[in-house]
Design an enzyme around this catalytic site. Structure first.
Site, PDB file in Angstrom:
ATOM      1  N   HIS A  61     -16.613 -41.680 -87.427  1.00 40.35           N
ATOM      2  CA  HIS A  61     -15.726 -42.821 -87.204  1.00 40.35           C
ATOM      3  C   HIS A  61     -16.059 -44.001 -88.116  1.00 40.35           C
ATOM      4  O   HIS A  61     -15.175 -44.812 -88.413  1.00 40.35           O
ATOM      5  CB  HIS A  61     -15.733 -43.235 -85.730  1.00 40.35           C
ATOM      6  CG  HIS A  61     -14.786 -42.417 -84.902  1.00 40.35           C
ATOM      7  ND1 HIS A  61     -15.072 -41.126 -84.524  1.00 40.35           N
ATOM      8  CD2 HIS A  61     -13.541 -42.689 -84.424  1.00 40.35           C
ATOM      9  CE1 HIS A  61     -14.044 -40.653 -83.832  1.00 40.35           C
ATOM     10  NE2 HIS A  61     -13.106 -41.571 -83.764  1.00 40.35           N
ATOM     11  N   HIS A 115      -5.324 -41.233 -87.582  1.00 43.71           N
ATOM     12  CA  HIS A 115      -6.718 -41.512 -87.195  1.00 43.71           C
ATOM     13  C   HIS A 115      -7.583 -40.251 -87.283  1.00 43.71           C
ATOM     14  O   HIS A 115      -8.601 -40.228 -87.964  1.00 43.71           O
ATOM     15  CB  HIS A 115      -6.712 -42.088 -85.766  1.00 43.71           C
ATOM     16  CG  HIS A 115      -8.063 -42.223 -85.150  1.00 43.71           C
ATOM     17  ND1 HIS A 115      -8.852 -43.338 -85.321  1.00 43.71           N
ATOM     18  CD2 HIS A 115      -8.784 -41.374 -84.374  1.00 43.71           C
ATOM     19  CE1 HIS A 115      -9.989 -43.172 -84.680  1.00 43.71           C
ATOM     20  NE2 HIS A 115      -9.985 -41.994 -84.088  1.00 43.71           N
TER      21      HIS A 115
HETATM   22 ZN   LIG Z   1     -11.376 -41.249 -82.712  1.00 50.15          ZN
END
Ligand SMILES: [Zn+2]
Length: 364
Positions: free
Chosen positions: A257, A274
């Site tokens: 992330h 994402h």
């Molecule tokens: Zn995520």
């Protein structure tokens, strides 16, 4: 900071006809006036399965979502809650809608919250946090709340009709749970049952997608709701959320992330979801750890699901050397959770890892 478990939404139902439970739930929560936050497309997709909103036992105030989980949108929603005297919130849509609903419900005084995810692209319906974005789409980090939603309702037919690409992005985001938390959870040992549960959930986040995702994606393309598909869909929403739910900071996102967040500062990647950016983050994390075996294991999986493995796959094929350096620098800024990992990560090491992946991609 102590580790606090916020395990799950208070009620969860995932089956055909789940939205029919809405009326009973509203009654049992004693709700009178509810703000209904939703995306346009989400509402369109959910409408055939939603009960007549005007016939629900509470007044429903419509609030279309602007498209970004930003401070401005959260503020606007809180103002509407205050102005209308609403006592609860329903969020219907993808992760950003749900994150906005969570933020507004909490900051308006921890109001009861009902979430209806229409995509399986992350664990937003489950988790007690929101990822906040600037208006231009740059990630500004996350915010954690003391509790999850009061109710999560999943109508599988709505999610099955959503774009396959979102589903695949969710698979990657879920897979990241294992790779990002494994070392921290392993280091925490077996001293806490919550950590053991978190580790089991993280394992499911790897095993179920690796075993079932390819069949699930095929079924979804054929517009079929199969057991494989349901299993993978629920893994994204539930198992992903349970890792952080049980283990708090030990179960949070780390390297993959941080790479995602760094990528959001490159406008070339704006069209990527994402989970697609996170997918590259997983591979980059494994390259940092020089875990060649795992990279080779994931490679055919990535190829079959068309997940990004190289800079070219991220629309960054022409990134000059100082661009690579910038991406690495953004990945290791002091605020990034990559530093939670039990090894030191420097800009230099990230540059090396990116280059090693580029070499691998060329040799495929
Ligand atoms: Zn995520």
């Amino acid at each position: 900071m102590p580790l606090v478990s916020r395990i799950a939404p208070q009620q969860y139902l995932s089956e055909e006809g789940a939205y029919d439970f809405l009326s009973e739930a509203i009654e049992k929560l004693f709700l009178k006036k509810i703000i209904f936050l939703h995306g346009e497309k989400s509402l369109h997709a959910a409408l055939p399965y939603l009960p007549d909103l005007q016939a629900l036992p509470a007044e429903i105030v419509d609030f279309p979502f602007s498209g970004e989980c930003s401070e401005a949108e959260i503020k606007k929603l809180i103002q509407t809650i205050r102005a209308t005297g609403a006592d609860a919130l329903i969020g219907l849509g993808g992760g950003k809608v749900l994150d906005t609903a969570k933020a507004a419900a909490y900051h308006a005084g921890n109001l009861p919250l009902i979430l209806l995810p229409t995509l399986a692209s992350n664990c937003a319906a489950w988790s007690a946090l929101s990822v906040i974005y600037a208006e231009n789409g740059t990630s500004l980090g996350h915010r954690i709340y003391p509790k999850q939603a009061n109710l999560v309702l999943i109508e599988p037919r709505v999610i099955a009709a959503s774009p396959v690409r979102f589903f695949v992005a969710g698979i990657a985001d879920t897979l990241a749970k294992w790779y990002e938390t494994e070392r921290l959870l392993r280091a925490a040992g077996d001293s806490s049952l919550a950590v053991i549960y978190a580790r089991q959930s993280a394992r499911l986040c790897r095993d179920i997608p690796l075993q079932h995702a390819q069949q699930a994606v095929r079924a979804m393309r054929d517009q079929k709701v199969t057991d494989d598909w349901k299993l993978v869909m629920e893994t994204t929403i539930m198992a992903g959320g349970l890792v952080g739910g049980f283990a708090d900071e030990l179960g949070r996102a780390t390297a993959a992330h941080s790479v995602h967040d760094a990528l959001t500062t490159f406008s070339e990647t704006k069209h990527l979801l994402h989970g697609e950016k996170v997918a590259y983050g997983i591979i980059l994390q494994l390259a940092l750890e020089k875990n060649q075996d795992e990279i080779e294991k994931l490679r055919p999986f990535y190829r079959s699901l068309q997940l990004p493995f190289s800079l070219a796959d991220l629309n960054l094929a022409d990134l000059p050397e100082d661009g690579i350096r910038e991406l690495a620098a953004q990945t290791v800024t002091p605020d990034k959770t990559i530093h939670l990992l039990p090894y030191s990560v420097t800009e230099e090491k990230v540059v090396e890892a990116i280059q090693s992946l580029e070499n691998l991609a060329v040799r495929q």
